[in-house]
Design a protein around this motif. Structure first.
Motif: not given
Length: 204
Positions: A145-154, A158-175
């Protein structure tokens, strides 16, 4: 239709296939603009539309092969269609980028409601594949439960502060990596509270 067991590798390919294809396609068209029916669309939005179609197709195939869909699969499908559809319709990348946030928040809130009731909703969906004693389920549920909250915040960060490229990489590999590492990190809990099903009983 009866519940049919599916080869784990086929199931994994159907679940991860759309994500991998989205990533590969985005790498190829990210700098291009497509003129479709009198409207210009970025490569990201075109791949978002393709991703929605792929999710619908693979989810339908999973249902056809197994005869059922989990609540998680249904929730993911609905969010992809709604948020992806809004992104393409309004030509606004923010909607599909918020999809992981909403998905993980939904999971966290659902697990949290169960915890407030003194129950582990995680047990309801994973008990057959991961037999644990009640204490183990409660510990794992609180942590997830705490981990899912942390992923939502992360994801929001990422999408608000970084580029679309960075978000796609984060979504594909990071999560994906984060989820894998989370369950690896819980090996001590899984081992300590595992129910041994191979032996009849150790109690006298």
């Amino acid at each position: 239709m009866a519940d049919t067991k599916l080869n784990p590798m086929v199931k994994l390919a159907l679940e991860l296939g759309p994500i991998v294809l989205f990533f590969a396609g985005f790498r190829y068209v990210k700098d291009r603009t497509f003129h479709i029916l009198g409207t210009d669309y970025s490569g990201f939005l075109v791949m978002t539309a393709v991703f929605v179609v792929l999710i619908i197709a693979t989810t339908a195939l999973l249902w056809k092969l197994t005869g059922m869909l989990s609540k998680m699969q249904i929730m993911t499908l609905v969010l992809v269609i709604v948020m992806g559809g809004l992104s393409v319709w309004l030509k606004d990348e923010r909607f599909i980028k918020m999809k992981p946030t909403l998905l993980y928040l939904a999971f966290a809130i659902t697990l949290g409601i169960g915890l407030l009731r003194g129950e582990s909703y995680l047990k309801l969906v994973m008990e057959e594949t991961l037999p644990l004693h009640p204490e183990g389920w409660m510990i794992l549920t609180r942590r997830l439960c705490a981990f899912f909250f942390a992923l939502a915040i992360a994801n929001e960060a990422v999408w608000r502060l970084l580029s679309t490229d960075a978000w796609v990489n984060f979504k594909t590999f990071g999560l994906t990596a984060a989820l894998f590492l989370f369950f690896i990190s819980q090996s001590a809990v899984l081992s300590r509270y595992a129910i041994e099903t191979d032996t009849p009983s150790d109690k006298t």
